[in-house]
Design a protein around this motif. Sequence first.
Motif, PDB file in Angstrom:
ATOM      1  N   TYR A 145      17.613  14.029  -4.547  1.00  0.00           N
ATOM      2  CA  TYR A 145      17.568  14.924  -3.397  1.00  0.00           C
ATOM      3  C   TYR A 145      16.321  15.805  -3.458  1.00  0.00           C
ATOM      4  O   TYR A 145      15.848  16.166  -4.544  1.00  0.00           O
ATOM      5  N   ASP A 146      15.813  16.158  -2.294  1.00  0.00           N
ATOM      6  CA  ASP A 146      14.648  17.044  -2.239  1.00  0.00           C
ATOM      7  C   ASP A 146      14.920  18.369  -2.948  1.00  0.00           C
ATOM      8  O   ASP A 146      14.032  18.949  -3.586  1.00  0.00           O
ATOM      9  N   GLN A 147      16.147  18.852  -2.846  1.00  0.00           N
ATOM     10  CA  GLN A 147      16.490  20.139  -3.436  1.00  0.00           C
ATOM     11  C   GLN A 147      16.609  20.049  -4.961  1.00  0.00           C
ATOM     12  O   GLN A 147      16.454  21.054  -5.653  1.00  0.00           O
ATOM     13  N   VAL A 148      16.854  18.861  -5.482  1.00  0.00           N
ATOM     14  CA  VAL A 148      16.927  18.663  -6.927  1.00  0.00           C
ATOM     15  C   VAL A 148      15.532  18.675  -7.540  1.00  0.00           C
ATOM     16  O   VAL A 148      15.324  19.192  -8.638  1.00  0.00           O
ATOM     17  N   VAL A 149      14.559  18.106  -6.837  1.00  0.00           N
ATOM     18  CA  VAL A 149      13.200  18.031  -7.376  1.00  0.00           C
ATOM     19  C   VAL A 149      12.312  19.142  -6.825  1.00  0.00           C
ATOM     20  O   VAL A 149      11.092  19.077  -6.900  1.00  0.00           O
ATOM     21  N   ARG A 150      12.952  20.162  -6.235  1.00  0.00           N
ATOM     22  CA  ARG A 150      12.282  21.400  -5.834  1.00  0.00           C
ATOM     23  C   ARG A 150      11.244  21.206  -4.723  1.00  0.00           C
ATOM     24  O   ARG A 150      10.260  21.945  -4.661  1.00  0.00           O
ATOM     25  N   ILE A 151      11.430  20.215  -3.869  1.00  0.00           N
ATOM     26  CA  ILE A 151      10.584  20.101  -2.687  1.00  0.00           C
ATOM     27  C   ILE A 151      10.876  21.245  -1.733  1.00  0.00           C
ATOM     28  O   ILE A 151       9.976  21.816  -1.120  1.00  0.00           O
ATOM     29  N   SER A 152      12.163  21.577  -1.625  1.00  0.00           N
ATOM     30  CA  SER A 152      12.565  22.636  -0.715  1.00  0.00           C
ATOM     31  C   SER A 152      13.965  23.115  -1.092  1.00  0.00           C
ATOM     32  O   SER A 152      14.745  22.389  -1.694  1.00  0.00           O
ATOM     33  N   VAL A 206      13.790  23.095  10.853  1.00  0.00           N
ATOM     34  CA  VAL A 206      13.741  21.733  11.393  1.00  0.00           C
ATOM     35  C   VAL A 206      12.873  21.712  12.647  1.00  0.00           C
ATOM     36  O   VAL A 206      13.085  22.486  13.581  1.00  0.00           O
ATOM     37  N   ARG A 207      11.890  20.802  12.692  1.00  0.00           N
ATOM     38  CA  ARG A 207      11.025  20.647  13.862  1.00  0.00           C
ATOM     39  C   ARG A 207      11.583  19.647  14.857  1.00  0.00           C
ATOM     40  O   ARG A 207      11.252  19.691  16.033  1.00  0.00           O
ATOM     41  N   GLY A 208      12.408  18.725  14.402  1.00  0.00           N
ATOM     42  CA  GLY A 208      12.965  17.731  15.308  1.00  0.00           C
ATOM     43  C   GLY A 208      13.569  16.571  14.537  1.00  0.00           C
ATOM     44  O   GLY A 208      13.574  16.554  13.299  1.00  0.00           O
ATOM     45  N   THR A 209      14.073  15.602  15.285  1.00  0.00           N
ATOM     46  CA  THR A 209      14.639  14.394  14.683  1.00  0.00           C
ATOM     47  C   THR A 209      13.792  13.189  15.071  1.00  0.00           C
ATOM     48  O   THR A 209      13.257  13.125  16.180  1.00  0.00           O
ATOM     49  N   ALA A 210      13.662  12.246  14.153  1.00  0.00           N
ATOM     50  CA  ALA A 210      12.921  11.006  14.420  1.00  0.00           C
ATOM     51  C   ALA A 210      13.775  10.100  15.291  1.00  0.00           C
ATOM     52  O   ALA A 210      14.957   9.919  15.027  1.00  0.00           O
ATOM     53  N   GLU A 211      13.152   9.509  16.323  1.00  0.00           N
ATOM     54  CA  GLU A 211      13.921   8.706  17.276  1.00  0.00           C
ATOM     55  C   GLU A 211      13.425   7.263  17.399  1.00  0.00           C
ATOM     56  O   GLU A 211      14.213   6.335  17.433  1.00  0.00           O
ATOM     57  N   VAL A 212      12.113   7.066  17.496  1.00  0.00           N
ATOM     58  CA  VAL A 212      11.563   5.724  17.743  1.00  0.00           C
ATOM     59  C   VAL A 212      10.377   5.484  16.824  1.00  0.00           C
ATOM     60  O   VAL A 212       9.543   6.371  16.623  1.00  0.00           O
ATOM     61  N   LYS A 213      10.302   4.272  16.271  1.00  0.00           N
ATOM     62  CA  LYS A 213       9.179   3.885  15.403  1.00  0.00           C
ATOM     63  C   LYS A 213       8.295   2.874  16.116  1.00  0.00           C
ATOM     64  O   LYS A 213       8.771   1.898  16.680  1.00  0.00           O
ATOM     65  N   ILE A 214       6.972   3.140  16.086  1.00  0.00           N
ATOM     66  CA  ILE A 214       5.989   2.193  16.608  1.00  0.00           C
ATOM     67  C   ILE A 214       5.129   1.747  15.423  1.00  0.00           C
ATOM     68  O   ILE A 214       4.306   2.526  14.924  1.00  0.00           O
ATOM     69  N   PRO A 215       5.315   0.521  14.937  1.00  0.00           N
ATOM     70  CA  PRO A 215       4.583   0.084  13.742  1.00  0.00           C
ATOM     71  C   PRO A 215       3.078   0.113  13.923  1.00  0.00           C
ATOM     72  O   PRO A 215       2.554  -0.153  15.005  1.00  0.00           O
ATOM     73  N   TRP A 216       2.377   0.505  12.856  1.00  0.00           N
ATOM     74  CA  TRP A 216       0.931   0.390  12.707  1.00  0.00           C
ATOM     75  C   TRP A 216       0.093   1.416  13.484  1.00  0.00           C
ATOM     76  O   TRP A 216      -0.991   1.758  13.048  1.00  0.00           O
ATOM     77  N   LEU A 217       0.544   1.890  14.615  1.00  0.00           N
ATOM     78  CA  LEU A 217      -0.310   2.748  15.426  1.00  0.00           C
ATOM     79  C   LEU A 217      -0.654   4.065  14.748  1.00  0.00           C
ATOM     80  O   LEU A 217      -1.626   4.724  15.102  1.00  0.00           O
ATOM     81  N   GLY A 218       0.140   4.446  13.754  1.00  0.00           N
ATOM     82  CA  GLY A 218      -0.150   5.679  13.038  1.00  0.00           C
ATOM     83  C   GLY A 218      -1.392   5.606  12.173  1.00  0.00           C
ATOM     84  O   GLY A 218      -1.892   6.637  11.718  1.00  0.00           O
ATOM     85  N   HIS A 219      -1.922   4.403  11.928  1.00  0.00           N
ATOM     86  CA  HIS A 219      -3.129   4.274  11.105  1.00  0.00           C
ATOM     87  C   HIS A 219      -4.312   5.011  11.720  1.00  0.00           C
ATOM     88  O   HIS A 219      -5.210   5.478  11.005  1.00  0.00           O
ATOM     89  N   ASP A 231      10.901  24.878   2.603  1.00  0.00           N
ATOM     90  CA  ASP A 231      11.090  26.318   2.412  1.00  0.00           C
ATOM     91  C   ASP A 231      10.662  27.121   3.636  1.00  0.00           C
ATOM     92  O   ASP A 231      10.403  28.323   3.531  1.00  0.00           O
ATOM     93  N   GLY A 232      10.549  26.449   4.787  1.00  0.00           N
ATOM     94  CA  GLY A 232      10.179  27.137   6.015  1.00  0.00           C
ATOM     95  C   GLY A 232       8.721  27.519   6.100  1.00  0.00           C
ATOM     96  O   GLY A 232       8.307  28.219   7.035  1.00  0.00           O
ATOM     97  N   SER A 233       7.904  27.055   5.151  1.00  0.00           N
ATOM     98  CA  SER A 233       6.497  27.459   5.095  1.00  0.00           C
ATOM     99  C   SER A 233       5.667  26.802   6.191  1.00  0.00           C
ATOM    100  O   SER A 233       5.735  25.588   6.391  1.00  0.00           O
ATOM    101  N   VAL A 234       4.853  27.597   6.878  1.00  0.00           N
ATOM    102  CA  VAL A 234       3.938  27.057   7.890  1.00  0.00           C
ATOM    103  C   VAL A 234       2.675  26.510   7.229  1.00  0.00           C
ATOM    104  O   VAL A 234       1.837  25.910   7.905  1.00  0.00           O
ATOM    105  N   TYR A 235       2.537  26.723   5.920  1.00  0.00           N
ATOM    106  CA  TYR A 235       1.342  26.267   5.214  1.00  0.00           C
ATOM    107  C   TYR A 235       1.538  24.914   4.535  1.00  0.00           C
ATOM    108  O   TYR A 235       0.577  24.291   4.105  1.00  0.00           O
ATOM    109  N   GLU A 236       2.787  24.487   4.402  1.00  0.00           N
ATOM    110  CA  GLU A 236       3.076  23.196   3.779  1.00  0.00           C
ATOM    111  C   GLU A 236       3.163  22.108   4.841  1.00  0.00           C
ATOM    112  O   GLU A 236       3.583  22.353   5.978  1.00  0.00           O
ATOM    113  N   THR A 237       2.783  20.890   4.469  1.00  0.00           N
ATOM    114  CA  THR A 237       2.912  19.758   5.374  1.00  0.00           C
ATOM    115  C   THR A 237       4.381  19.448   5.609  1.00  0.00           C
ATOM    116  O   THR A 237       5.141  19.300   4.654  1.00  0.00           O
TER     117      THR A 237
END
Length: 250
Positions: free
Chosen positions: A190-197, A205-218, A130-136
């Motif tokens: 869909y996100d819009q069906v379950v009222r996520i947004s 939109v902040r961007g598109t996902a391009e590359v995945k690096i496994p595990w480092l996000g921990h 919903d464009g909110s800066v307060y939501e993750t």
Amino acid sequence: MSPPDESSPDGGRDTGPDGSGPVAWVRWFRHTDNGTVVFVREMLESVVVVVAIGLVLFAISGVWPPMVAVESGSMEPQMERGDLIFIVDENRFVPNAAQDGTGVVSYQQGKQSGYKSFNHYGDVIIYRPDGSVYETPIIHRARFWVESGENWYDEANPAYVAGADNCDELPNCPAPHAGFITKGDNNGAYDQVVRISEPVKPSWVRGTAEVKIPWLGHVRLFFSSTGVPSSVQYQPSQPMSNGTQYAPPA
């Protein structure tokens, strides 16, 4: 003020440069064996390397932060908890199949053109619900584009409308404004069906996902669990009453 007086490895005591002036001090700082200074010097070098890498990634992606951590399973098996994702501004490298004026390729457009990202048609986008800066922000795939006022029920996949039989039974239908209908690859609606947004506007939109690096996000998830923000995370899947898996807002 002189640096700490500590013994050098050869048993001598290194208390500072032989000469005076900033050049002498810089030369001494770079080459001294003083234990405290060596520690500080190595820490500064590490910081410089990290900052340099961050600046290079930012220059490529046009987004800050350019790396985000995956928090749970709504995009499995394409993305799993603990993966680190490199993201790029959606207008940085625009595919030919992108929706006009957005820089994003939907699943529907990707299927027509053969464009894939993370093993499926269309782009995985990072957006603010919903464009909110307060939501993750959420990482989900753009499925198709709708215009303002559009009855998009007939365009939707019947498996992802949570049992609705027509547009009147769907949230956000007709579409309140133009935007993307989105869904996690591992979610059943869909996100819009379950009222996520509401339909995701390009400005959300902040961007598109391009590359995945496994595990480092921990590492980022650890800081998140201790109260330190871990940047963009997609939301944990939770069952609806009818068994559909969806990703609720944080």
